[in-house]
Design an enzyme around this catalytic site. Structure first.
Site, PDB file in Angstrom:
ATOM      1  N   ILE A 210      10.852  -0.670  -3.990  1.00 44.32           N
ATOM      2  CA  ILE A 210      11.342   0.307  -3.020  1.00 44.32           C
ATOM      3  C   ILE A 210      12.730  -0.092  -2.517  1.00 44.32           C
ATOM      4  O   ILE A 210      13.612   0.755  -2.345  1.00 44.32           O
ATOM      5  CB  ILE A 210      10.349   0.447  -1.852  1.00 44.32           C
ATOM      6  CG1 ILE A 210       9.022   1.032  -2.354  1.00 44.32           C
ATOM      7  CG2 ILE A 210      10.922   1.337  -0.756  1.00 44.32           C
ATOM      8  CD1 ILE A 210       7.908   1.014  -1.318  1.00 44.32           C
TER       9      ILE A 210
ATOM     10  N   TYR B 269      -2.092  -9.634   4.567  1.00 44.38           N
ATOM     11  CA  TYR B 269      -1.088  -8.608   4.291  1.00 44.38           C
ATOM     12  C   TYR B 269      -1.292  -7.385   5.176  1.00 44.38           C
ATOM     13  O   TYR B 269      -0.357  -6.891   5.807  1.00 44.38           O
ATOM     14  CB  TYR B 269      -1.127  -8.199   2.824  1.00 44.38           C
ATOM     15  CG  TYR B 269      -0.238  -7.012   2.526  1.00 44.38           C
ATOM     16  CD1 TYR B 269       1.148  -7.179   2.451  1.00 44.38           C
ATOM     17  CD2 TYR B 269      -0.757  -5.732   2.348  1.00 44.38           C
ATOM     18  CE1 TYR B 269       1.980  -6.094   2.203  1.00 44.38           C
ATOM     19  CE2 TYR B 269       0.060  -4.651   2.096  1.00 44.38           C
ATOM     20  CZ  TYR B 269       1.430  -4.834   2.031  1.00 44.38           C
ATOM     21  OH  TYR B 269       2.250  -3.761   1.789  1.00 44.38           O
TER      22      TYR B 269
END
Length: 249
Positions: A13, A142
């Site tokens: 990204i 995460y």
């Protein structure tokens, strides 16, 4: 020609965000500890800062370098994942995820944000995740870090509402990047499932940032999952996540 600073810009990204900024004629400063950064910066006529944002030394070096010119567009995209059961995850890996996703992200926002507010102009894009809306069974650290990022971004958006500085949180779902390989998730259902195109995800975030939107979740399925996570008990989301992220025998 605004100065755009992008962290985690070597791949995925972040790389696509850098390409969008380059196409719009912005001057680029790209930050990543990945050795592929040099080639990306060369291809985009950008400046490369190969610093590690999981360390205070790296954060200090970035901020010292950026003192010379006002940052107009700040993309806080650097992050990494970590799969498998929490008690099986090495402590040094856990700390690296926390330092990269939480400490590095928060401190860069804290240090570069005041200059934007003082000038009364600027845009900040955090790369959060729909993972931050649910407990991350077999991705516990995460998901917890992305919950922090999502919350921080929205809180800042409201704190800076009348400052001339906008804050946007990009909350993608599973995206076709090197994330799953690095996180050790290739042997899971989510690691092997179809994923979103990082170029499309980046474009959704970039456009939302320019419009000053508070949040954006690309893709209908991701929107549904994120909305469901807000309604269903946390344990339901944790069990759904277990089925997707549990390593296969």
């Amino acid at each position: 020609m605004a100065l755009a600073v992008i962290t985690g810009a070597a791949t995925g990204i972040g790389l696509e965000l850098a390409r969008l900024c380059a196409a719009d004629g912005h001057r680029l400063v790209l930050i990543d500890r990945d050795p592929r950064l040099a080639a990306v910066a060369d291809a985009l006529s950008a400046e490369a800062l190969p610093f590690d944002l999981a360390t205070l030394e790296g954060i200090d070096a970035v901020c010292a370098h950026l003192e010379r010119e006002p940052v107009e567009l700040l993309f806080l995209n650097a992050g990494r994942g970590l799969g498998h059961a929490f008690l099986d995850q090495p402590e040094d890996e856990i700390l690296d995820v926390l330092d990269t996703n939480v400490i590095g992200t928060a401190l860069l926002a804290r240090r570069l944000g005041p200059g934007m507010v003082a000038r009364g102009t600027g845009r900040i894009l955090f790369t959060g995740s729909i993972a931050g809306t649910m407990p991350g069974t077999f991705q516990a650290v995460y998901n917890a870090t992305k919950s922090f990022v999502n919350s921080l971004a929205v809180a800042m958006a409201h704190e800076l509402r009348d400052s001339g500085v906008t804050v946007t949180c990009l909350m993608p779902g599973p995206t076709d990047t090197a994330f799953y390989e690095r996180a050790g998730l290739l042997d899971t259902k989510v690691g092997q499932a179809d994923k979103d195109d990082p170029a499309e995800v980046a474009k959704a975030g970039y456009d939302a940032m320019l419009k000053g939107r508070e949040q954006v979740t690309p893709g209908l399925a991701n929107k549904i999952q994120s909305t469901a996570a807000e309604i269903l008990p946390a344990g339901v989301g944790a069990e759904m996540h277990r089925k997707m992220a549990e390593p296969r025998e």
